[in-house]
Every structure is written in structure tokens, then in C-alpha cells.
Enzyme design. Structure first.
Site, PDB file in Angstrom:
ATOM      1  N   TYR A 165       0.838  -1.197   0.000  1.00 27.53           N
ATOM      2  CA  TYR A 165       0.000   0.000   0.000  1.00 27.53           C
ATOM      3  C   TYR A 165       0.881   1.259   0.000  1.00 27.53           C
ATOM      4  O   TYR A 165       0.678   2.168  -0.805  1.00 27.53           O
ATOM      5  CB  TYR A 165      -0.917  -0.015   1.232  1.00 27.53           C
ATOM      6  CG  TYR A 165      -1.902   1.144   1.276  1.00 27.53           C
ATOM      7  CD1 TYR A 165      -3.072   1.100   0.521  1.00 27.53           C
ATOM      8  CD2 TYR A 165      -1.658   2.271   2.052  1.00 27.53           C
ATOM      9  CE1 TYR A 165      -3.976   2.153   0.553  1.00 27.53           C
ATOM     10  CE2 TYR A 165      -2.560   3.326   2.090  1.00 27.53           C
ATOM     11  CZ  TYR A 165      -3.714   3.262   1.338  1.00 27.53           C
ATOM     12  OH  TYR A 165      -4.608   4.313   1.361  1.00 27.53           O
ATOM     13  N   LYS A 169       1.059   3.988  -3.082  1.00 27.78           N
ATOM     14  CA  LYS A 169       0.638   5.385  -2.920  1.00 27.78           C
ATOM     15  C   LYS A 169       1.819   6.337  -3.156  1.00 27.78           C
ATOM     16  O   LYS A 169       1.624   7.450  -3.671  1.00 27.78           O
ATOM     17  CB  LYS A 169       0.015   5.601  -1.540  1.00 27.78           C
ATOM     18  CG  LYS A 169      -1.321   4.857  -1.364  1.00 27.78           C
ATOM     19  CD  LYS A 169      -2.402   5.358  -2.314  1.00 27.78           C
ATOM     20  CE  LYS A 169      -3.768   4.753  -2.022  1.00 27.78           C
ATOM     21  NZ  LYS A 169      -4.837   5.251  -2.890  1.00 27.78           N
TER      22      LYS A 169
HETATM   23  P1  NAD Z   1     -13.129   1.841   0.781  1.00 29.26           P
HETATM   24  O1  NAD Z   1     -12.593   0.439   0.809  1.00 29.26           O
HETATM   25  O2  NAD Z   1     -14.366   2.143   1.537  1.00 29.26           O
HETATM   26  O3  NAD Z   1     -13.345   2.311  -0.736  1.00 29.26           O
HETATM   27  C1  NAD Z   1     -12.538   1.924  -1.798  1.00 29.26           C
HETATM   28  C2  NAD Z   1     -13.372   1.911  -3.052  1.00 29.26           C
HETATM   29  O4  NAD Z   1     -12.560   1.445  -4.143  1.00 29.26           O
HETATM   30  C3  NAD Z   1     -14.571   0.951  -2.929  1.00 29.26           C
HETATM   31  O5  NAD Z   1     -15.709   1.559  -3.509  1.00 29.26           O
HETATM   32  C4  NAD Z   1     -14.108  -0.251  -3.745  1.00 29.26           C
HETATM   33  O6  NAD Z   1     -15.183  -0.982  -4.281  1.00 29.26           O
HETATM   34  C5  NAD Z   1     -13.290   0.460  -4.823  1.00 29.26           C
HETATM   35  N1  NAD Z   1     -12.400  -0.479  -5.528  1.00 29.26           N
HETATM   36  C6  NAD Z   1     -11.486  -1.324  -5.020  1.00 29.26           C
HETATM   37  N2  NAD Z   1     -10.911  -2.046  -5.999  1.00 29.26           N
HETATM   38  C7  NAD Z   1     -11.485  -1.631  -7.155  1.00 29.26           C
HETATM   39  C8  NAD Z   1     -11.341  -2.002  -8.527  1.00 29.26           C
HETATM   40  N3  NAD Z   1     -10.495  -2.986  -8.907  1.00 29.26           N
HETATM   41  N4  NAD Z   1     -12.072  -1.349  -9.456  1.00 29.26           N
HETATM   42  C9  NAD Z   1     -12.943  -0.374  -9.094  1.00 29.26           C
HETATM   43  N5  NAD Z   1     -13.168  -0.011  -7.818  1.00 29.26           N
HETATM   44  C10 NAD Z   1     -12.434  -0.636  -6.875  1.00 29.26           C
HETATM   45  O7  NAD Z   1     -11.944   2.788   1.263  1.00 29.26           O
HETATM   46  P2  NAD Z   1     -11.893   4.370   1.419  1.00 29.26           P
HETATM   47  O8  NAD Z   1     -11.340   4.619   2.767  1.00 29.26           O
HETATM   48  O9  NAD Z   1     -13.148   5.028   1.007  1.00 29.26           O
HETATM   49  O10 NAD Z   1     -10.721   4.701   0.369  1.00 29.26           O
HETATM   50  C11 NAD Z   1     -10.915   5.460  -0.835  1.00 29.26           C
HETATM   51  C12 NAD Z   1      -9.538   5.910  -1.322  1.00 29.26           C
HETATM   52  O11 NAD Z   1      -8.971   6.762  -0.322  1.00 29.26           O
HETATM   53  C13 NAD Z   1      -8.544   4.759  -1.509  1.00 29.26           C
HETATM   54  O12 NAD Z   1      -7.740   5.008  -2.631  1.00 29.26           O
HETATM   55  C14 NAD Z   1      -7.727   4.812  -0.236  1.00 29.26           C
HETATM   56  O13 NAD Z   1      -6.436   4.279  -0.415  1.00 29.26           O
HETATM   57  C15 NAD Z   1      -7.689   6.314   0.024  1.00 29.26           C
HETATM   58  N6  NAD Z   1      -7.406   6.676   1.418  1.00 29.26           N
HETATM   59  C16 NAD Z   1      -8.287   6.398   2.424  1.00 29.26           C
HETATM   60  C17 NAD Z   1      -7.970   6.796   3.722  1.00 29.26           C
HETATM   61  C18 NAD Z   1      -8.877   6.559   4.893  1.00 29.26           C
HETATM   62  O14 NAD Z   1      -8.465   6.816   6.023  1.00 29.26           O
HETATM   63  N7  NAD Z   1     -10.112   6.122   4.694  1.00 29.26           N
HETATM   64  C19 NAD Z   1      -6.759   7.444   3.973  1.00 29.26           C
HETATM   65  C20 NAD Z   1      -5.889   7.689   2.924  1.00 29.26           C
HETATM   66  C21 NAD Z   1      -6.228   7.309   1.635  1.00 29.26           C
END
Ligand code: NAD
Length: 259
Positions: A165, A169
Site C-alpha cells: 500500500y 501510494k
Molecule cells: P473503501 O474500501 O471504503 O473504498 C474503496 C473503493 O474502491 C470501494 O468503492 C471499492 O469498491 C473500490 N475499488 C477497489 N478495488 C477496485 C477495482 N479494482 N475497481 C474499481 N473499484 C475498486 O476505502 P476508502 O477509505 O473510502 O478509500 C478510498 C480511497 O482513499 C482509496 O484510494 C484509499 O487508499 C484512500 N485513502 C483512504 C484513507 C482513509 O483513512 N479512509 C486514507 C488515505 C487514503
């Protein structure tokens, strides 16, 4: 008396926006925010049925949203076809991509499998690149556009048990800068938001545990962020308010990266 015309640089009324991974979490939150500010949306997810409730909610609130099926690991031809379908649903133009789909596998480094690595990097880096490239082609052929990559503070600094991860990123952050450099002449801006720990359905329970509380002590503001606290950066990068920004990475992390 002088009259001043006030135009809002953050205005995104009518902007044509594609959001990947929109079915839940931050993607769904970004969709609600952008729709509430008047953008026209295409929501993308692997299973289009998962988007029906969000699409209905946005429409009921007076917003505009349609959906496309898009698996960001499906390869360049399938991704290009899905981005083309999204562009058609947006009336033949694409102004903004919110490149949000992502996955994380949490395991000690010596237990990671090749499949763990591939799944993470294929989604977070290769998939994000192919979607950004497909979107950039349409933007460059039109009047330009803005790509907003959703990276992570773990692309800027690291914690344990998340090697693929963190690597993916960090790759996304460098990809943001490299694409921003090349695409500036085509009127396409490429920037990233690097969220810190943001509360979503998926991680809320974890941050109640001892391990979760320990992590939060590393955040200068000593708390989780709310998804809505990413809205300022999102609206900045999606709108003309960021017209002189490309290749920028905005950490929205309560001071986590301060060390
Ligand atoms: P989440 O798991 O709730 O959402 C991730 C989304 O990506 C889901 O809708 C999932 O279905 C989709 N996804 C995964 N693989 C996929 C694929 N092959 N094709 C299409 N869609 C796909 O997680 P989140 O926390 O909402 O994360 C959203 C983004 O934010 C991610 O890129 C994550 O790395 C980033 N992020 C989240 C946080 C946090 O604290 N929540 C922090 C930093 C970065």
C-alpha cells in the site's frame, strides 16, 4: 462607488466529473459533495448495482448522476471503454476525474504473497494510471481538465504492515508529478490529495482498539478526520480555484506527516 463582480473560483456548476470507487467510503462522500455543488457526475464501481442507491439519493436531492461499471484492474481496453461510456453519459465531455478506487492489504512484510502485492499495486497504481491516462486523452482532446488522484499520507511516510500500500501510494504521488509535468501543455492539471486517517465504515471499529488509539497519538491533532474534511481540498482541485496548480500533493492529515 465601484462595482465589483464577484465570481466564485470554486464554482463547479455543470462540471462533468467521473469518480472511481464511488460505491462506498470516501468515493461516495466525494460524490455527495460534488453533486451538492452542482457538478454532473458519473459514478464508477465494479458492480453497477451497488451504485443505484447513491445515484437515487443524489437525483432525489436535485443532483445529476449516472453510473458505469468499471474495474480498474480490467486492463487498458476495458478501462478505456468504461471512460468513453462515462464521457458519453456526461454529454461528450470530461472535466474532472476523481481517481479514488483503492485497496489495502495489511500484513507483516515476511507474510506478504505475490498476489497481495499484485492486487494492491494493480489497483492503486497501474489501475489509477490507466484510468488517468484514458481520462487525460479525452480532456486533452477537449478543453483540458483536472485529475484528482486520491493518494495517502502513507505515500509520504510509512507505518508497519502495509508495504504494498505504501509503495503504491508513493508511486501514485510520483505519477501525479510526472503526468502533471507532461500534460500541462495540453491543459490537463494533475494533482493529488493525500488523506491521513479518515473515519469510514471500514475503519471506525479499528480506531476504537488499542492499536488504533496508538496510531491516533501520532496525529498532531490527536483525532481521526471526517470525510467532509477532505471537501476543501477536493473542491479546490476540481475547480478553477486551482488553475495554477499541477503536480501538487495536498496532505489533509491533521498533522500526521509532521512526525
Ligand atoms: P473503501 O474500501 O471504503 O473504498 C474503496 C473503493 O474502491 C470501494 O468503492 C471499492 O469498491 C473500490 N475499488 C477497489 N478495488 C477496485 C477495482 N479494482 N475497481 C474499481 N473499484 C475498486 O476505502 P476508502 O477509505 O473510502 O478509500 C478510498 C480511497 O482513499 C482509496 O484510494 C484509499 O487508499 C484512500 N485513502 C483512504 C484513507 C482513509 O483513512 N479512509 C486514507 C488515505 C487514503
Amino acid at each position: 462607488m465601484t462595482t465589483t463582480t464577484t465570481t466564485n473560483p470554486f464554482d463547479i456548476t455543470g462540471r462533468a466529473i467521473l469518480i472511481t470507487g464511488a460505491s462506498q467510503g470516501l468515493g461516495a462522500s466525494f460524490a455527495r459533495t460534488l453533486a451538492a455543488h452542482g457538478a454532473r457526475l458519473v459514478l464508477a464501481a465494479r458492480q453497477v448495482e451497488k451504485l443505484a442507491a447513491l445515484e437515487a439519493e443524489i437525483t432525489a436531492a436535485g443532483g445529476e448522476a449516472a453510473s458505469v461499471a468499471l474495474d480498474v484492474t480490467a486492463g487498458s481496453a476495458a478501462i478505456d471503454a468504461a471512460v468513453e461510456e462515462a464521457t458519453q453519459k456526461l454529454g461528450g465531455r470530461l472535466d474532472v476525474l476523481v481517481n479514488n478506487a483503492g485497496v489495502a492489504v495489511s500484513k507483516p512484510v515476511l507474510q506478504l504473497t505475490e498476489d497481495d502485492w499484485d492486487r494492491t499495486v494493480d489497483t492503486n497504481l497501474k489501475g489509477a494510471f490507466l484510468v488517468a491516462q484514458a481520462a487525460a486523452k479525452r480532456m486533452a482532446a477537449g478543453t483540458g481538465g483536472s485529475i484528482v488522484n486520491i493518494a495517502s499520507v502513507l505515500g509520504l511516510s510509512v507505518i508497519g504492515n502495509l508495504v504494498p500500500y505504501c509503495a503504491s501510494k508513493a508511486g501514485m504521488i510520483h505519477m501525479t508529478k510526472a503526468m502533471g509535468l507532461e500534460l500541462a501543455k495540453s491543459g490537463v492539471r494533475v494533482n493529488a490529495i493525500a488523506p491521513g486517517y479518515i473515519e469510514t465504515d471500514i475503519n471506525a471499529d479499528f480506531f476504537e482498539t488499542e492499536g488504533g488509539k496508538r496510531l491516533l497519538r501520532k496525529v498532531a491533532q490527536r483525532r481521526l478526520g471526517a470525510a467532509s474534511e477532505l471537501d476543501g481540498a477536493l473542491l479546490l482541485l476540481a475547480s478553477d480555484a486551482s488553475s495554477f496548480m499541477t503536480g501538487a500533493v495536498l496532505a489533509v492529515d491533521g498533522g500526521f506527516t509532521l512526525g
